[in-house]
Design an enzyme around this catalytic site. Structure first.
Site, PDB file in Angstrom:
ATOM      1  N   CYS A  40       0.830  -1.208   0.000  1.00  0.00           N
ATOM      2  CA  CYS A  40       0.000   0.000   0.000  1.00  0.00           C
ATOM      3  C   CYS A  40       0.869   1.265   0.000  1.00  0.00           C
ATOM      4  O   CYS A  40       1.467   1.578  -1.016  1.00  0.00           O
ATOM      5  CB  CYS A  40      -0.997  -0.034   1.158  1.00  0.00           C
ATOM      6  N   HIS A  77      -3.794  -5.397   0.120  1.00  0.00           N
ATOM      7  CA  HIS A  77      -3.509  -5.685   1.529  1.00  0.00           C
ATOM      8  C   HIS A  77      -3.489  -7.181   1.823  1.00  0.00           C
ATOM      9  O   HIS A  77      -4.374  -7.704   2.512  1.00  0.00           O
ATOM     10  CB  HIS A  77      -4.542  -4.991   2.419  1.00  0.00           C
ATOM     11  N   GLU A 131      -1.667  -8.674   3.898  1.00  0.00           N
ATOM     12  CA  GLU A 131      -1.411  -8.938   5.316  1.00  0.00           C
ATOM     13  C   GLU A 131      -2.679  -9.238   6.100  1.00  0.00           C
ATOM     14  O   GLU A 131      -2.651  -9.969   7.096  1.00  0.00           O
ATOM     15  CB  GLU A 131      -0.661  -7.750   5.936  1.00  0.00           C
TER      16      GLU A 131
END
Length: 252
Positions: free
Chosen positions: A112, A220, A222
């Site tokens: 990001c 994203h 994660e």
């Protein structure tokens, strides 16, 4: 052999009048559980950090997302209110760390804000409020309280055949959770575009001729490590590269 250590540049934040150096838990959890590493948070200092001293002590760098944006002056633009908020301490910490990690061959995963920092660090530029441009999809984070919905996997990117990312995720369509209002405008000369959204937005890059794993993604992964295969696979690949780098330091 002890677990390798990954550095995560922190954000400079204020909570209840106190100043914090902080990073979202989802990045730490993904590194620990998805990559099998330990983490070291680097304070967001405008002066006082030394990239080489930090990299001497770690085996990889994970550059996280953030609510702040890279200051436009760092890529030759004049800042406007729409470009903010800013975090000069984060900029001063992340950009030199990215450059030196690449020069030294330290594995790097940028997410990001991280992919935007990677682009700026290597000479690229950014575009703001991309959802206002003709033909562009609205990539912004949904205004909802439940994070599982806000970070929901709801759009696709196309991974380019023969790219570094294709060797990890495979070629073709991958479903992701891309949440942003800024994006890469002009890609840095050293970056290869690895994946794009349907509207043409650059969603992933790799560093050309990198000495080690060096990938940036706009989405994203994660958040869904352990539940989503592409997200987990990407963090596993990063962890493998970090362990290989750590092992190389032992044998040299």
């Amino acid at each position: 052999m002890p677990k390798p250590v990954v550095a995560i540049p922190a954000d400079f934040r204020t909570f209840d009048g106190n100043v914090w150096h902080a990073t979202p838990h989802q990045y730490v959890r993904a590194a620990v559980e998805g990559s099998g590493v330990m983490t070291f948070l680097v304070p967001a200092l405008e002066t006082g950090n030394d990239a080489d001293d930090i990299l001497d002590r770690v085996d990889g760098v994970l550059v996280s997302g953030s609510r702040t944006n890279v200051h436009p002056s760092l890529y030759g633009k004049q800042a406007t209110e729409a470009d903010g908020p800013f975090d000069p301490g984060r900029d001063a910490t992340s950009l030199p760390l990215i450059r030196r990690a690449l020069e030294r061959g330290v594995p790097l995963l940028a997410i990001c804000r991280g992919i935007q920092e990677l682009n700026v660090a290597l000479g690229g530029t950014l575009a703001s409020e991309i959802q206002d441009r003709p033909g562009m999809w609205d990539h912004r984070k949904p205004d909802v309280q439940k994070l599982d919905i806000a970070y929901g996997i709801r759009q696709k990117v196309i991974v380019k055949e023969g790219s570094s990312l294709a060797s990890v995720l495979g070629t073709g369509e991958v479903q992701v959770n891309s949440l942003h209002r800024q994006a890469i405008s002009e890609a840095a000369p050293r970056l290869a575009v690895e994946a794009v959204a349907e509207d043409g937005t650059i969603e992933a890059v790799s560093v050309i001729d990198a000495k080690a794993f060096a990938v940036g993604v706009q989405w994203h992964p994660e958040y869904w490590v352990g539940q989503d295969r592409p997200s987990s696979t990407l963090f596993q690949a990063f962890g493998d590269a970090v362990r290989a780098y750590a092992a190389s330091k032992v044998t040299t």
